[in-house]
Design a protein around this motif. Structure first.
Motif, PDB file in Angstrom:
ATOM      1  N   ILE A  93       0.854  -1.189   0.000  1.00 17.20           N
ATOM      2  CA  ILE A  93       0.000   0.000   0.000  1.00 17.20           C
ATOM      3  C   ILE A  93       0.894   1.245   0.000  1.00 17.20           C
ATOM      4  CG2 ILE A  93      -1.727   1.295   1.324  1.00 17.20           C
ATOM      5  CD1 ILE A  93      -2.805  -1.381   0.408  1.00 17.20           C
ATOM      6  N   GLY A  94       0.629   2.186  -0.905  1.00 16.89           N
ATOM      7  CA  GLY A  94       1.386   3.447  -0.934  1.00 16.89           C
ATOM      8  C   GLY A  94       0.759   4.434   0.034  1.00 16.89           C
ATOM      9  N   LEU A  95       1.551   4.985   0.929  1.00 15.58           N
ATOM     10  CA  LEU A  95       0.950   5.761   2.028  1.00 15.58           C
ATOM     11  C   LEU A  95       1.291   7.251   2.023  1.00 15.58           C
ATOM     12  CD1 LEU A  95       1.225   3.223   4.971  1.00 15.58           C
ATOM     13  CD2 LEU A  95      -0.847   4.088   3.893  1.00 15.58           C
ATOM     14  N   CYS A  96       1.816   7.795   0.931  1.00 17.22           N
ATOM     15  CA  CYS A  96       2.074   9.238   0.913  1.00 17.22           C
ATOM     16  C   CYS A  96       0.752   9.978   1.150  1.00 17.22           C
ATOM     17  CB  CYS A  96       2.649   9.657  -0.438  1.00 17.22           C
ATOM     18  SG  CYS A  96       4.335   9.078  -0.673  1.00 17.22           S
ATOM     19  N   GLY A  97       0.799  11.088   1.855  1.00 24.93           N
ATOM     20  CA  GLY A  97      -0.435  11.795   2.219  1.00 24.93           C
ATOM     21  C   GLY A  97      -0.735  12.937   1.263  1.00 24.93           C
ATOM     22  N   GLY A  98      -2.026  13.093   0.918  1.00 23.91           N
ATOM     23  CA  GLY A  98      -2.402  14.168  -0.014  1.00 23.91           C
ATOM     24  C   GLY A  98      -3.515  15.048   0.509  1.00 23.91           C
ATOM     25  N   ILE A 238      -6.875   7.468 -11.347  1.00 21.38           N
ATOM     26  CA  ILE A 238      -6.487   6.071 -11.595  1.00 21.38           C
ATOM     27  C   ILE A 238      -5.067   5.821 -11.081  1.00 21.38           C
ATOM     28  CG2 ILE A 238      -5.993   4.376 -13.419  1.00 21.38           C
ATOM     29  CD1 ILE A 238      -8.228   5.803 -15.066  1.00 21.38           C
ATOM     30  N   SER A 239      -4.148   6.737 -11.394  1.00 18.16           N
ATOM     31  CA  SER A 239      -2.761   6.575 -10.931  1.00 18.16           C
ATOM     32  C   SER A 239      -2.703   6.552  -9.405  1.00 18.16           C
ATOM     33  CB  SER A 239      -1.890   7.732 -11.418  1.00 18.16           C
ATOM     34  OG  SER A 239      -1.807   7.719 -12.801  1.00 18.16           O
ATOM     35  N   GLN A 240      -3.494   7.401  -8.774  1.00 15.32           N
ATOM     36  CA  GLN A 240      -3.476   7.437  -7.303  1.00 15.32           C
ATOM     37  C   GLN A 240      -4.001   6.124  -6.728  1.00 15.32           C
ATOM     38  OE1 GLN A 240      -5.924  10.975  -6.904  1.00 15.32           O
ATOM     39  NE2 GLN A 240      -4.159  12.298  -6.518  1.00 15.32           N
ATOM     40  N   LEU A 241      -5.022   5.556  -7.379  1.00 16.25           N
ATOM     41  CA  LEU A 241      -5.599   4.311  -6.861  1.00 16.25           C
ATOM     42  C   LEU A 241      -4.675   3.113  -7.075  1.00 16.25           C
ATOM     43  CD1 LEU A 241      -9.298   4.918  -7.921  1.00 16.25           C
ATOM     44  CD2 LEU A 241      -8.465   4.688  -5.569  1.00 16.25           C
ATOM     45  N   ALA A 242      -3.723   3.254  -8.003  1.00 15.33           N
ATOM     46  CA  ALA A 242      -2.767   2.158  -8.241  1.00 15.33           C
ATOM     47  C   ALA A 242      -2.019   1.806  -6.961  1.00 15.33           C
ATOM     48  CB  ALA A 242      -1.771   2.554  -9.330  1.00 15.33           C
ATOM     49  N   PHE A 243      -1.876   2.762  -6.068  1.00 14.46           N
ATOM     50  CA  PHE A 243      -1.120   2.539  -4.831  1.00 14.46           C
ATOM     51  C   PHE A 243      -1.931   1.767  -3.778  1.00 14.46           C
ATOM     52  CE2 PHE A 243       0.929   6.085  -6.889  1.00 14.46           C
ATOM     53  CZ  PHE A 243       2.273   5.925  -6.605  1.00 14.46           C
ATOM     54  N   PHE A 244      -3.239   1.610  -4.007  1.00 11.56           N
ATOM     55  CA  PHE A 244      -4.100   1.014  -2.978  1.00 11.56           C
ATOM     56  C   PHE A 244      -4.783  -0.281  -3.421  1.00 11.56           C
ATOM     57  CE2 PHE A 244      -3.891   5.509  -2.088  1.00 11.56           C
ATOM     58  CZ  PHE A 244      -3.695   5.538  -0.721  1.00 11.56           C
ATOM     59  N   ASP A 245      -5.082  -0.361  -4.705  1.00  6.62           N
ATOM     60  CA  ASP A 245      -5.964  -1.430  -5.169  1.00  6.62           C
ATOM     61  C   ASP A 245      -5.211  -2.754  -5.308  1.00  6.62           C
ATOM     62  OD1 ASP A 245      -8.307  -2.562  -5.991  1.00  6.62           O
ATOM     63  OD2 ASP A 245      -8.450  -1.468  -7.885  1.00  6.62           O
ATOM     64  N   ASP A 246      -5.988  -3.826  -5.374  1.00  2.00           N
ATOM     65  CA  ASP A 246      -5.396  -5.134  -5.684  1.00  2.00           C
ATOM     66  C   ASP A 246      -4.751  -5.050  -7.075  1.00  2.00           C
ATOM     67  OD1 ASP A 246      -5.392  -8.240  -5.364  1.00  2.00           O
ATOM     68  OD2 ASP A 246      -6.171  -7.827  -7.377  1.00  2.00           O
ATOM     69  N   PRO A 247      -3.455  -5.361  -7.205  1.00  2.94           N
ATOM     70  CA  PRO A 247      -2.775  -5.079  -8.481  1.00  2.94           C
ATOM     71  C   PRO A 247      -3.343  -5.821  -9.688  1.00  2.94           C
ATOM     72  CG  PRO A 247      -1.266  -6.130  -6.894  1.00  2.94           C
ATOM     73  CD  PRO A 247      -2.541  -5.855  -6.164  1.00  2.94           C
ATOM     74  N   GLU A 248      -3.735  -7.082  -9.512  1.00  2.00           N
ATOM     75  CA  GLU A 248      -4.226  -7.824 -10.683  1.00  2.00           C
ATOM     76  C   GLU A 248      -5.584  -7.289 -11.136  1.00  2.00           C
ATOM     77  OE1 GLU A 248      -3.564 -11.811  -9.080  1.00  2.00           O
ATOM     78  OE2 GLU A 248      -2.218 -12.138 -10.789  1.00  2.00           O
TER      79      GLU A 248
END
Ligand code: SF4
Ligand code: SF4
Length: 425
Positions: A93-98, A238-248
């Motif tokens: 999970i990518g956790l940088c804060g926005g 979409i790019s931001q969600l790449a850090f959270f979603d199930d990759p497949e």
């Protein structure tokens, strides 16, 4: 929100009252920024729902995974080799804060003159309003900029934080150092997950990460069309969600959206008129839920056709070779990404200028906005070199610095509109 979710958040030791206030602000912002757009691709429905379920359904999935023995790791940089996490069937999970919401809390333990991305991430942990921060087994930090590097020491008081030493140059010795760091992280992950990283498992992890990179690269290529088939705001989400979603699942959904976008391109259908001013954004990452700049540009009559950022092209740069036969070879291949991602933390970093000029050509951008988060020294300082190179190439460039607050919105809008007028004249 359902009672099931509330119970889940309580079990994660979250501050429910504060969390309610935080979540309460998001639907308004989301509706204002995204749902008012015209002619959005139908495939965005999946990503809208992924955002809506980011603190609900996705957390349920992650907790079910944990129960089944899966390791959960939080990351903060595109250099974190997620392939190692995937190799042990772990969750990354990518956790940088926005979010501005958590910045004041971050400032209780960090200097005010630090970039908002770091303060926001720290605030999410201290405020206990991020279920991901509550769910992770450990964090993987890296020595990129000074702010991040020193923050890990404080964050480690709250969550175990493993730090990788990311070199600041790209010579042979730096590659060797980074290769050693990847080997050490591999041992850490094996220890934490209780699973050995074999060549077969790592090959699967590499393929999974590459497939996601390929899908995002395809999405970004679709944005080169005129008229552009998807807004910059939607592509950023979409790019931001790449850090959270199930990759497949995420990869499959991005590819399915790309099918739709490519049909749109074939029909000449877009979300803005053909010939609308096209802007490339370059600079600091834009972590979820930061949409301010994109919203301002795209409500001023222009479209954003690409981001040279870590929530953009730098995220999917550096496809890893898939033919490594041993773990040793695979780790070398992973280490080579060091040379392919051109972050301002490196010196010298002239390849970033080349990347930007190439993207301007590919995306047929009429101008570039160089965006730097306030107090970000690497990207702030590097701005001068990029600006000069763009001017020499005859590409109009606007430099903007901002934070997560709404205080400068009117001023930014005035500058963006003046820039767009200048491009049009
Ligand atoms: S901007 Fe640099 S430090 Fe930040 S995520 Fe990207 S590569 Fe890592
Ligand atoms: S935006 Fe700049 S200051 Fe902030 S974490 Fe990234 S490199 Fe560091």
């Amino acid at each position: 929100m359902s009672d099931t979710y509330r119970e889940m958040w309580r079990e994660l030791n979250m501050d429910l009252e504060k969390h309610d206030v935080f979540l309460g602000t998001l639907p308004v912002a989301f509706g204002e920024v995204f749902l008012r757009q015209e002619n959005r691709p139908a495939g965005m429905a999946y990503f809208d729902n992924a955002l809506a379920e980011a603190h609900g359904g996705r957390i349920q999935e992650i907790l079910a995974g944990k129960k089944a023995g899966r390791m959960v790791a939080g990351t903060f940089c595109v250099f974190a080799p997620e392939e190692l996490i995937f190799a042990v069937d772990g969750i990354s999970i990518g956790l940088c804060g926005g979010a501005q919401f958590t910045v004041p809390t971050g400032e209780q333990v960090l200097p005010r003159n630090l970039c908002p991305l770091i303060k926001s991430a720290m605030g999410f942990k201290l405020d206990r309003i991020c279920p991901y921060f509550q769910a992770v087994d450990f964090l993987i930090g890296e020595t990129t900029c000074d702010g991040k590097k020193k923050t890990w020491e404080i964050l480690n008081e709250y969550v175990p934080t493993y730090v990788m030493e990311l070199p600041q140059k790209k010579g042979t010795a730096d590659l060797t150092l980074w290769e050693g760091e990847i080997h050490r992280l591999k041992e850490e992950i094996e220890h934490r997950s209780g699973r050995e990283i074999t060549a077969d498992r790592l090959a699967s992890g590499i393929k999974m990460a590459n497939a996601r990179r390929d899908a995002l690269a395809r999405l970004y290529r679709a944005r080169w069309a005129d008229p552009v088939p998807i807004s910059g705001k939607d592509a950023l989400l979409i790019s931001q969600l790449a850090f959270f979603d199930d990759p497949e699942r995420f990869t499959a959904q991005v590819n399915s959206l790309c099918d739709e976008l490519e049909d749109r391109i074939a029909r000449g259908e877009g979300v803005a008129r053909k010939g609308a001013p096209r802007i490339l954004v370059t600079g600091t990452p834009m972590a979820l839920p930061y949409w301010k700049l994109h919203h301002l540009v795209e409500t001023s009559g222009a479209v954003i056709v690409g981001e040279e950022t870590c929530t953009g092209t730098r995220y999917f740069a550096g496809r890893v070779a898939e033919d490594g036969r041993t773990v040793e070879e695979q780790v070398k291949d992973l280490a080579r990404r060091l040379t392919a991602i051109n972050c301002a933390c490196f010196t010298p970093n002239k390849e970033r200028v080349e990347d930007i000029l190439r993207l301007v050509r590919d995306a047929r951008a009429d101008g570039v906005i160089y965006f730097s988060l306030q107090f970000c020294q690497p990207f702030g300082v590097e701005g001068r070199l990029v600006e000069r190179a763009l001017q020499e190439a005859g590409v109009p460039v606007l430099r903007l610095e901002s934070d997560y607050s709404e205080e400068d919105v009117a001023q930014l809008k005035t500058r963006i509109e003046a820039f767009l007028e200048m491009i049009a004249s």
